[in-house]
Design a protein around this motif. Structure first.
Motif, PDB file in Angstrom:
ATOM      1  N   ARG A 271       0.826  -1.216   0.000  1.00 39.75           N
ATOM      2  CA  ARG A 271       0.000   0.000   0.000  1.00 39.75           C
ATOM      3  C   ARG A 271       0.856   1.260   0.000  1.00 39.75           C
ATOM      4  O   ARG A 271       0.455   2.291  -0.541  1.00 39.75           O
ATOM      5  CB  ARG A 271      -0.931  -0.018   1.215  1.00 39.75           C
ATOM      6  N   THR A 272       2.050   1.176   0.580  1.00 42.95           N
ATOM      7  CA  THR A 272       2.951   2.327   0.610  1.00 42.95           C
ATOM      8  C   THR A 272       3.654   2.540  -0.719  1.00 42.95           C
ATOM      9  O   THR A 272       3.838   3.676  -1.162  1.00 42.95           O
ATOM     10  CB  THR A 272       4.009   2.148   1.717  1.00 42.95           C
ATOM     11  N   HIS A 273       4.026   1.466  -1.386  1.00 44.00           N
ATOM     12  CA  HIS A 273       4.929   1.573  -2.529  1.00 44.00           C
ATOM     13  C   HIS A 273       4.296   1.251  -3.877  1.00 44.00           C
ATOM     14  O   HIS A 273       4.961   1.374  -4.908  1.00 44.00           O
ATOM     15  CB  HIS A 273       6.135   0.648  -2.322  1.00 44.00           C
ATOM     16  N   PHE A 274       3.030   0.851  -3.900  1.00 47.80           N
ATOM     17  CA  PHE A 274       2.384   0.490  -5.155  1.00 47.80           C
ATOM     18  C   PHE A 274       1.141   1.339  -5.346  1.00 47.80           C
ATOM     19  O   PHE A 274       0.340   1.493  -4.423  1.00 47.80           O
ATOM     20  CB  PHE A 274       2.013  -0.995  -5.159  1.00 47.80           C
ATOM     21  N   ARG A 275       0.986   1.858  -6.570  1.00 43.67           N
ATOM     22  CA  ARG A 275      -0.159   2.737  -6.847  1.00 43.67           C
ATOM     23  C   ARG A 275      -1.389   1.909  -7.189  1.00 43.67           C
ATOM     24  O   ARG A 275      -1.391   1.183  -8.190  1.00 43.67           O
ATOM     25  CB  ARG A 275       0.171   3.682  -7.999  1.00 43.67           C
ATOM     26  N   GLY A 276      -2.399   2.026  -6.386  1.00 44.90           N
ATOM     27  CA  GLY A 276      -3.665   1.398  -6.715  1.00 44.90           C
ATOM     28  C   GLY A 276      -3.766  -0.036  -6.235  1.00 44.90           C
ATOM     29  O   GLY A 276      -2.823  -0.619  -5.692  1.00 44.90           O
ATOM     30  N   PRO A 277      -4.917  -0.643  -6.436  1.00 42.70           N
ATOM     31  CA  PRO A 277      -5.166  -2.019  -6.003  1.00 42.70           C
ATOM     32  C   PRO A 277      -4.604  -3.040  -6.987  1.00 42.70           C
ATOM     33  O   PRO A 277      -4.263  -2.709  -8.123  1.00 42.70           O
ATOM     34  CB  PRO A 277      -6.695  -2.095  -5.967  1.00 42.70           C
ATOM     35  N   LEU A 278      -4.496  -4.280  -6.538  1.00 42.45           N
ATOM     36  CA  LEU A 278      -4.133  -5.378  -7.426  1.00 42.45           C
ATOM     37  C   LEU A 278      -5.358  -5.814  -8.224  1.00 42.45           C
ATOM     38  O   LEU A 278      -6.492  -5.680  -7.776  1.00 42.45           O
ATOM     39  CB  LEU A 278      -3.590  -6.559  -6.623  1.00 42.45           C
ATOM     40  N   LYS A 279      -5.099  -6.367  -9.396  1.00 40.25           N
ATOM     41  CA  LYS A 279      -6.191  -6.685 -10.312  1.00 40.25           C
ATOM     42  C   LYS A 279      -6.413  -8.191 -10.408  1.00 40.25           C
ATOM     43  O   LYS A 279      -5.540  -8.920 -10.849  1.00 40.25           O
ATOM     44  CB  LYS A 279      -5.876  -6.131 -11.707  1.00 40.25           C
ATOM     45  N   PRO A 280      -7.583  -8.673  -9.995  1.00 42.60           N
ATOM     46  CA  PRO A 280      -7.937 -10.071 -10.250  1.00 42.60           C
ATOM     47  C   PRO A 280      -8.327 -10.242 -11.722  1.00 42.60           C
ATOM     48  O   PRO A 280      -8.504  -9.244 -12.420  1.00 42.60           O
ATOM     49  CB  PRO A 280      -9.134 -10.286  -9.317  1.00 42.60           C
ATOM     50  N   PRO A 281      -8.456 -11.464 -12.210  1.00 44.44           N
ATOM     51  CA  PRO A 281      -8.360 -12.730 -11.465  1.00 44.44           C
ATOM     52  C   PRO A 281      -6.914 -13.123 -11.189  1.00 44.44           C
ATOM     53  O   PRO A 281      -6.010 -12.762 -11.944  1.00 44.44           O
ATOM     54  CB  PRO A 281      -9.026 -13.739 -12.410  1.00 44.44           C
ATOM     55  N   PHE A 282      -6.708 -13.844 -10.097  1.00 43.95           N
ATOM     56  CA  PHE A 282      -5.390 -14.282  -9.690  1.00 43.95           C
ATOM     57  C   PHE A 282      -5.183 -15.757 -10.043  1.00 43.95           C
ATOM     58  O   PHE A 282      -6.124 -16.549  -9.987  1.00 43.95           O
ATOM     59  CB  PHE A 282      -5.208 -14.085  -8.186  1.00 43.95           C
ATOM     60  N   ASN A 283      -3.958 -16.095 -10.378  1.00 42.79           N
ATOM     61  CA  ASN A 283      -3.591 -17.480 -10.646  1.00 42.79           C
ATOM     62  C   ASN A 283      -3.271 -18.129  -9.300  1.00 42.79           C
ATOM     63  O   ASN A 283      -2.110 -18.191  -8.868  1.00 42.79           O
ATOM     64  CB  ASN A 283      -2.385 -17.520 -11.591  1.00 42.79           C
ATOM     65  N   GLU A 284      -4.301 -18.612  -8.633  1.00 43.87           N
ATOM     66  CA  GLU A 284      -4.130 -19.097  -7.264  1.00 43.87           C
ATOM     67  C   GLU A 284      -3.180 -20.283  -7.188  1.00 43.87           C
ATOM     68  O   GLU A 284      -2.386 -20.398  -6.243  1.00 43.87           O
ATOM     69  CB  GLU A 284      -5.489 -19.448  -6.663  1.00 43.87           C
ATOM     70  N   ALA A 285      -3.230 -21.169  -8.165  1.00 44.14           N
ATOM     71  CA  ALA A 285      -2.366 -22.357  -8.138  1.00 44.14           C
ATOM     72  C   ALA A 285      -0.900 -21.970  -8.236  1.00 44.14           C
ATOM     73  O   ALA A 285      -0.054 -22.473  -7.473  1.00 44.14           O
ATOM     74  CB  ALA A 285      -2.746 -23.305  -9.261  1.00 44.14           C
TER      75      ALA A 285
END
Length: 310
Positions: A271-285
């Motif tokens: 949250r300190t060093h990255f702009r914005g949220p992460l984008k799903p979908p995620f490769n959970e495996a």
């Protein structure tokens, strides 16, 4: 073998790679340095008496036209030769920076943070992989009738490196657990697109070489992020030793409380060093294979939000 290679430390060799302009020579030299470290020809990670300057920006050729990420043309879905060239060119450029990122983390942080020998070995292996990926993908790009530098690219990965140049925890979190993990999310779709477009050679290169090795690169980020968090909590336990990280697979060497603290630190760092949220979908495996589950990244995600990488 030259006296220079025999007598230099790994950090000195890493700086030679970073100061090499041509990316093909950078990959070749990096492979040689990695082999010399892994076979014991280079014996010392660094000279404690030397404080060697690390360049803010590695030496690079000027033949690649750089544009803002927002101005990059669409790569397409590999249905045409032009699209396949654009996608592979983008991957070649990413791998060229991945070489520099791997040697930079060794030269910039290894001595500064008094990291164990295994840290150097892990990122030497990552650097060697990235050099191989670059060389193989660049050769494939030539086979597709193009070449590195023929299309525009952006330097978002190195922008992140500059932003995390003072903080190893941040470098590990952003480059390896955000950017490289994002690569794991999108590679299966990219591979499918090449298969669907009839380019099985590129698909197989990505599927059998690049994809499985990128999982190990992300794993290195998770491993050493966790190490730094746990060492800060108990410096004596982790002095020059990885034993606390080697007790079991999965949540390696952590109590439930310690693991929760590591994850909270990861959230705060991103949250300190990255702009914005992460984008799903995620490769959970693939992320699980790299050593981190949904509790690491899902709280940082917002459905449908844009991600500042790739």
């Amino acid at each position: 073998m030259s006296l220079e290679i025999v007598s230099e430390t790994l950090v000195e060799a890493a700086l030679r790679v970073l100061n090499t302009v041509d990316p093909f020579e950078k990959a070749r030299l990096g492979d040689l340095v990695a082999s010399n470290w892994l076979d014991g020809t280079i014996t010392r990670p660094y000279n404690p008496a030397l404080d060697l300057p690390v360049p803010d920006r590695p030496a690079r050729l000027s033949n690649v036209k750089l544009v803002s990420p927002s101005l990059m043309p669409k790569l397409g879905k590999a249905g045409s030769l032009q699209s396949r060239q654009a996608i592979v060119h983008s991957l070649v450029h990413i791998e060229s920076w991945a070489i520099d990122l791997s040697w930079d983390i060794i030269a910039r942080f290894g001595k500064q943070e008094a990291m164990p020998r295994e840290f150097f070995t892990d990122f030497v292996k990552v650097a060697q992989d990235e050099g191989r990926h670059f060389t193989l993908l660049a050769a494939r790009l030539e086979e597709l009738g193009s070449s590195y530098g023929a299309l525009p690219a952006h330097d978002g990965l190195w922008d992140s490196a500059i932003a995390t140049s003072k903080d190893l925890l941040a470098r590990l979190a952003i480059e390896h657990c955000v950017h490289e993990a994002r690569g794991l999310d999108v590679l299966p779709t990219t591979i499918s697109r090449f298969h669907n477009g009839g380019d099985k050679k590129t698909a197989e290169l990505l599927e059998t070489v690049v994809y499985p090795e990128e999982i190990t690169h992300c794993a290195a980020g998770v491993k050493w992020f966790k190490y730094l968090c746990l060492r800060a909590r108990n410096p004596a336990l982790f002095h020059e030793s990885l034993a606390p990280l080697e007790s079991e697979a999965g949540e390696i060497g952590c109590t439930i409380q310690e693991n929760e603290e590591v994850i909270r630190k990861f959230h705060a760092t991103v949250r300190t060093h990255f702009r914005g949220p992460l984008k799903p979908p995620f490769n959970e495996a693939a992320r699980k294979a790299a050593g981190f589950g949904p509790q690491w990244y899902e709280p940082l995600a917002t459905k449908g939000a844009a991600l500042d990488c790739q």
